[in-house]
Motif scaffolding. Structure first.
Motif, PDB file in Angstrom:
ATOM      1  N   ASN A  60      52.351  -4.553  16.712  1.00  9.28           N
ATOM      2  CA  ASN A  60      52.274  -5.213  15.418  1.00  9.28           C
ATOM      3  C   ASN A  60      50.783  -5.264  15.111  1.00  9.28           C
ATOM      4  O   ASN A  60      49.986  -5.550  15.992  1.00  9.28           O
ATOM      5  CB  ASN A  60      52.840  -6.639  15.593  1.00  9.28           C
ATOM      6  CG  ASN A  60      53.076  -7.326  14.284  1.00  9.28           C
ATOM      7  OD1 ASN A  60      53.662  -6.756  13.382  1.00  9.28           O
ATOM      8  ND2 ASN A  60      52.598  -8.548  14.175  1.00  9.28           N
ATOM      9  N   VAL A  61      50.380  -4.941  13.889  1.00  9.37           N
ATOM     10  CA  VAL A  61      48.945  -4.864  13.619  1.00  9.37           C
ATOM     11  C   VAL A  61      48.446  -6.039  12.778  1.00  9.37           C
ATOM     12  O   VAL A  61      47.578  -5.909  11.934  1.00  9.37           O
ATOM     13  CB  VAL A  61      48.548  -3.503  13.003  1.00  9.37           C
ATOM     14  CG1 VAL A  61      48.600  -2.430  14.073  1.00  9.37           C
ATOM     15  CG2 VAL A  61      49.451  -3.124  11.832  1.00  9.37           C
ATOM     16  N   ALA A  62      49.020  -7.210  13.068  1.00  9.19           N
ATOM     17  CA  ALA A  62      48.511  -8.458  12.485  1.00  9.19           C
ATOM     18  C   ALA A  62      49.008  -9.594  13.368  1.00  9.19           C
ATOM     19  O   ALA A  62      49.944  -9.423  14.147  1.00  9.19           O
ATOM     20  CB  ALA A  62      49.019  -8.648  11.056  1.00  9.19           C
ATOM     21  N   MET A  63      48.393 -10.754  13.241  1.00  8.67           N
ATOM     22  CA  MET A  63      48.939 -11.953  13.864  1.00  8.67           C
ATOM     23  C   MET A  63      50.296 -12.240  13.232  1.00  8.67           C
ATOM     24  O   MET A  63      50.467 -12.125  12.020  1.00  8.67           O
ATOM     25  CB  MET A  63      48.028 -13.152  13.595  1.00  8.67           C
ATOM     26  CG  MET A  63      46.778 -13.164  14.406  1.00  8.67           C
ATOM     27  SD  MET A  63      47.034 -13.825  16.065  1.00  8.67           S
ATOM     28  CE  MET A  63      47.184 -15.575  15.664  1.00  8.67           C
ATOM     29  N   TYR A 105      49.422   2.941   9.266  1.00 13.40           N
ATOM     30  CA  TYR A 105      47.995   2.693   9.081  1.00 13.40           C
ATOM     31  C   TYR A 105      47.053   3.464   9.996  1.00 13.40           C
ATOM     32  O   TYR A 105      45.845   3.303   9.893  1.00 13.40           O
ATOM     33  CB  TYR A 105      47.707   1.186   9.212  1.00 13.40           C
ATOM     34  CG  TYR A 105      48.537   0.358   8.254  1.00 13.40           C
ATOM     35  CD1 TYR A 105      48.450   0.579   6.883  1.00 13.40           C
ATOM     36  CD2 TYR A 105      49.429  -0.593   8.716  1.00 13.40           C
ATOM     37  CE1 TYR A 105      49.232  -0.147   5.994  1.00 13.40           C
ATOM     38  CE2 TYR A 105      50.210  -1.338   7.834  1.00 13.40           C
ATOM     39  CZ  TYR A 105      50.107  -1.106   6.476  1.00 13.40           C
ATOM     40  OH  TYR A 105      50.873  -1.816   5.606  1.00 13.40           O
ATOM     41  N   THR A 106      47.564   4.267  10.903  1.00 16.31           N
ATOM     42  CA  THR A 106      46.688   5.066  11.764  1.00 16.31           C
ATOM     43  C   THR A 106      46.719   6.509  11.253  1.00 16.31           C
ATOM     44  O   THR A 106      47.799   7.051  11.037  1.00 16.31           O
ATOM     45  CB  THR A 106      47.169   5.007  13.222  1.00 16.31           C
ATOM     46  OG1 THR A 106      47.160   3.650  13.657  1.00 16.31           O
ATOM     47  CG2 THR A 106      46.261   5.812  14.141  1.00 16.31           C
ATOM     48  N   PRO A 107      45.558   7.153  11.068  1.00 17.71           N
ATOM     49  CA  PRO A 107      45.589   8.543  10.598  1.00 17.71           C
ATOM     50  C   PRO A 107      46.399   9.414  11.565  1.00 17.71           C
ATOM     51  O   PRO A 107      46.281   9.267  12.783  1.00 17.71           O
ATOM     52  CB  PRO A 107      44.106   8.950  10.604  1.00 17.71           C
ATOM     53  CG  PRO A 107      43.333   7.669  10.559  1.00 17.71           C
ATOM     54  CD  PRO A 107      44.185   6.655  11.270  1.00 17.71           C
ATOM     55  N   GLN A 110      44.738  11.060  14.523  1.00 16.52           N
ATOM     56  CA  GLN A 110      44.407  10.137  15.605  1.00 16.52           C
ATOM     57  C   GLN A 110      45.638   9.861  16.474  1.00 16.52           C
ATOM     58  O   GLN A 110      45.552   9.852  17.707  1.00 16.52           O
ATOM     59  CB  GLN A 110      43.858   8.843  14.984  1.00 16.52           C
ATOM     60  CG  GLN A 110      43.554   7.727  15.943  1.00 16.52           C
ATOM     61  CD  GLN A 110      42.325   7.983  16.785  1.00 16.52           C
ATOM     62  OE1 GLN A 110      41.758   9.078  16.783  1.00 16.52           O
ATOM     63  NE2 GLN A 110      41.916   6.981  17.539  1.00 16.52           N
ATOM     64  N   GLY A 137      51.052  -9.147   5.971  1.00 23.55           N
ATOM     65  CA  GLY A 137      49.896  -9.474   6.819  1.00 23.55           C
ATOM     66  C   GLY A 137      49.288  -8.234   7.442  1.00 23.55           C
ATOM     67  O   GLY A 137      48.070  -8.118   7.576  1.00 23.55           O
ATOM     68  N   ALA A 140      47.410  -6.222   4.754  1.00 24.32           N
ATOM     69  CA  ALA A 140      46.126  -6.833   4.391  1.00 24.32           C
ATOM     70  C   ALA A 140      45.021  -6.537   5.406  1.00 24.32           C
ATOM     71  O   ALA A 140      43.844  -6.741   5.117  1.00 24.32           O
ATOM     72  CB  ALA A 140      46.296  -8.341   4.235  1.00 24.32           C
ATOM     73  N   ASN A 141      45.382  -6.055   6.581  1.00 26.27           N
ATOM     74  CA  ASN A 141      44.353  -5.645   7.543  1.00 26.27           C
ATOM     75  C   ASN A 141      43.916  -4.197   7.345  1.00 26.27           C
ATOM     76  O   ASN A 141      43.028  -3.706   8.043  1.00 26.27           O
ATOM     77  CB  ASN A 141      44.857  -5.842   8.976  1.00 26.27           C
ATOM     78  CG  ASN A 141      44.920  -7.311   9.343  1.00 26.27           C
ATOM     79  OD1 ASN A 141      44.170  -8.121   8.809  1.00 26.27           O
ATOM     80  ND2 ASN A 141      45.826  -7.656  10.255  1.00 26.27           N
ATOM     81  N   PHE A 142      44.559  -3.521   6.389  1.00 21.31           N
ATOM     82  CA  PHE A 142      44.248  -2.112   6.155  1.00 21.31           C
ATOM     83  C   PHE A 142      44.041  -1.833   4.670  1.00 21.31           C
ATOM     84  O   PHE A 142      44.383  -0.769   4.172  1.00 21.31           O
ATOM     85  CB  PHE A 142      45.347  -1.226   6.753  1.00 21.31           C
ATOM     86  CG  PHE A 142      45.412  -1.350   8.244  1.00 21.31           C
ATOM     87  CD1 PHE A 142      44.638  -0.525   9.052  1.00 21.31           C
ATOM     88  CD2 PHE A 142      46.176  -2.337   8.837  1.00 21.31           C
ATOM     89  CE1 PHE A 142      44.660  -0.672  10.430  1.00 21.31           C
ATOM     90  CE2 PHE A 142      46.208  -2.494  10.215  1.00 21.31           C
ATOM     91  CZ  PHE A 142      45.438  -1.654  11.015  1.00 21.31           C
ATOM     92  N   GLY A 143      43.484  -2.824   3.981  1.00 17.85           N
ATOM     93  CA  GLY A 143      43.011  -2.577   2.623  1.00 17.85           C
ATOM     94  C   GLY A 143      44.067  -2.633   1.541  1.00 17.85           C
ATOM     95  O   GLY A 143      43.779  -2.326   0.392  1.00 17.85           O
TER      96      GLY A 143
END
Lengths: 458, 458
Positions: A60-63, A105-107, A110, A137, A140-143
């Motif tokens: 998960n890429v947010a709290m 959200y990861t290219p 990559q 959430g 919002a960490n990735f623009g």
């Protein structure tokens, strides 16, 4: 393949100090253990000693939750999953290693590279659990102001996974020559640009890492919505799913295998592994006591936070002793929201009862009983077209895992349902999956992934 | 600090089977070794046994060179550097672990998280070598037609590094409570949104991983252009640089330390470590023979490809026996291009001679001689304001590294210039760098990073 098909597949889904939401509060649990890499290394070694197919990590890429709701549970993502897996690869030899990386959200270059690297450094034991990110959430960490629409996320994921596979195939297996005399390190004609120019991504390639040991790391998929199933039918080799009952698991299993067949793929090459949370002890009374003691530690606020996180439902204003009201669909976690709605309705549960259920295993099946009871459950699902295997979700760690390996694994072996030892060096080999021939999958898959507006409801 | 300052810092820059472009063709080198994770694990253990400060890995997010030029050298990036480092962390205890990640194409939330994870799983030994990506080939793997302008890349990198540090600081060190009785896992008031809304990035935060063991993993920077030096003065704690001569190294060292001072930071807290490629043997004749034998294996086409890759110079049409003509500036690797132009002019080299020089160490200093000769060189640079330490670039691996640890390290210790054993548990501790206080750096750094058009030439 026949030999493989008869056996139950087992994954150890590791999650902080245990999947149960009150795990960290249990007297026999060290709540700080989830911050120690040595803890995960020991767990992976326990699962490997029992010949589990895989360890599995979510992501998960947010709290989780809104700022005011933090604090009631330790975050379980102390380690980023690909670096965590690399560390586990160094201290294990045979067990498969599955990490979740979101396609949102990861290219893709990559992600292709991370899993190629993991596959090389584990000697062919890597698996990628492909998900899309379902919360604002995370966006919002990735623009982004809000997450993308559910269907759009899955369309993007379909292009993403095909692009990643093209990058893995940009080197032929036999490209290297290492001819010291002539000075030819590799045959440049066996390395190709991918020149992908799609709806969401433009990538020239090639990957600057040679073809993975397994050809492609194993593709795992964990979304059970219609969009998620379509993506799984298109690309997955292992499907992780939450199914609270035999009936729901059978319906999912049969439906997805049909979709795989319709997509022109072999249903035996897509292994369906529901999650299951076992509470096991020598006697039923003891097992029920284990379960009851953990349930007593559940903080209802934490349960409401979990309901909100997985379903987009803000339940803080709900009457805990009333029924779950009608809930609007969201662009977040469609299948999990539906699972909560369905199970509450079927069981005639109050909000409080629903929360008690999801506090244990977030909607996955919970089994409480003796080793024979748990083995009966697994055997029933496995023999009645509900599961090819199971992702075991220990309520607490390490005890929930060692209980299972000590008590249930021997019982499954006595019944001839689980391996005595690994059959192969790679994860593909142990799962009975074939090694992809470069580009063989391409014509059948990417172009046929449908436009959102052309997809009939299923 | 005084004690630390007197000692030479040593990094082991690991690069495939060696930095020399012909390393893979040497008779005593196994050209396939660079594909084995065990090879890197053994090298890291050799460096750790010698009490090196760090191992260091470069990176590049595309294949080097144009498609028609592939094949003359094995790609050195068999492993993605963060997963590689995680694997090395599992088999080492004290050595620092530095990986390069470009600020150009990885979302900052992801980079913050990767290095937080590496710092946790190594027990505080992670360092991030912050670079920008300087080739069109890399841009084309991330949806761009051409790379961004040099100055724009560095402006973006300045915002990027500050944002990553804000994310590392989004958890207070003392946020965790793990109070099993009250159900408070952590103090939510000690975890904060970062709410960054900048020129290039918008990130809400917080990170979903607690504050790194070192507060911040050590920030390394490796661009030596004016823009690169400005970024280093602003944010770096270790600077890796290519300097072919004592005079150029002194000029760089003094200039950068002045810029650090002007930026309001302590020059002792920015360690400058040029690369150096040692050919060392018991006798000078033996060392010179080692060097000559590798140089004889250089393929001039590979040298031209390297010239092109690092400088944007297409030298395939040049007269190998004429002087290097005037070369236009590009938006690629500014400082390395300038180094090639300057050194060719100073030494009155032909193109062939320049290629022979850069085929060894890509413009870094090359030292050939006895253990005392190499130690003299290091001591001279260290005592005459040219270097705080060195990134050792073994011509071949493992022999180039074991030659150095067996022959040069004992000589440096006899002179009191290198440690006998590690002083601390963390990389910061061993480098004599203090642990950042949360947010203490913020007001002095990010707002003062200048707009491109306001920067006077330096």
């Amino acid at each position: 393949m026949a030999e493989h098909k008869r056996k139950i597949r087992l994954g150890a889904f590791l999650f902080g100090v245990g999947h149960h939401s009150a795990a960290w509060r249990a007297p026999d649990v060290d709540p700080k253990a989830g911050q120690r890499i040595g803890f995960y290394q020991e767990l992976a070694q326990i699962a490997e000693a029992a010949a589990f197919d895989t360890v599995f990590f979510a992501d998960n890429v947010a709290m989780h939750g809104a700022p005011g709701q933090w604090g009631g549970a330790p975050p379980v993502y102390f380690f980023e999953p690909t670096t965590l897996l690399a560390s586990l690869a160094a201290v294990t030899k045979r067990i498969g290693l599955i990490a979740t990386v979101s396609a949102s959200y990861t290219p893709p270059y990559q992600t292709a590279r991370l899993f190629a690297s993991l596959d090389h450094l584990s000697g062919g034991r890597a698996g990628w659990n492909l998900v899309t990110s379902g919360s604002d959430g995370e966006a919002a960490n990735f623009g982004l102001k809000t997450q993308r629409r559910h269907a759009d996320r899955y369309r993007l994921a379909g292009e993403y996974v095909d692009l990643v596979r093209k990058l893995w195939d940009s080197w032929d297996d036999d490209a290297f020559r290492f001819d010291q005399n002539s000075g030819v390190a590799f045959d440049g004609s066996k390395v190709r640009l991918v020149d992908h120019d799609g709806e969401h991504f433009s990538v020239r390639g090639p990957l600057q890492i040679s073809r993975p040991v397994q050809g492609h790391p194993v593709i795992v998929q964990a979304g059970s919505s219609d969009d998620g199933q379509r993506l799984a039918a298109h690309s997955a080799e292992v499907v992780f799913t939450a199914q609270p009952s035999l009936a729901s698991a059978q319906s999912f299993y049969r439906g997805l295998k049909q979709q795989v067949l319709a997509a022109g793929r072999n249903p035996d090459h897509v292994l369906i592994m529901p999650g299951i949370q076992p509470f096991v002890a020598e006697t039923r009374a003891e097992a029920e006591d284990k379960y009851a003691r953990l349930q007593d530690l559940v903080d209802p606020r934490a349960g409401l936070g979990m309901l909100a996180a997985f379903s987009g439902i803000d339940a803080s204003q709900l009457d805990l002793d009333g029924p779950l009201p009608n809930l609007p669909e969201t662009e977040g976690w469609k299948s999990r929201r539906q699972l909560f709605v369905d199970v509450a309705q079927e069981q005639h549960w109050t909000v409080r009862q629903l929360i008690a259920f999801i506090s244990a295993a977030r909607g996955h099946a919970v089994v409480v009983g003796t080793p024979a009871d748990v083995a009966d459950h697994l055997e029933a699902w496995h023999s009645q077209e509900a599961a090819d295997g199971f992702n075991i979700m220990p309520p607490t760690l390490p005890a929930g895992l060692t209980d299972f390996t000590r008590l249930v694994v021997p019982e499954l072996r006595r019944r001839g349902l689980f391996r005595e030892h690994y059959e192969a060096e790679t994860l593909r080999g142990n799962l009975g999956l074939s090694r992809p021939v470069p580009h063989s999958w391409t014509p059948a898959s990417f172009p046929s992934f449908p436009q959102t507006d052309q997809v009939a409801a299923q």
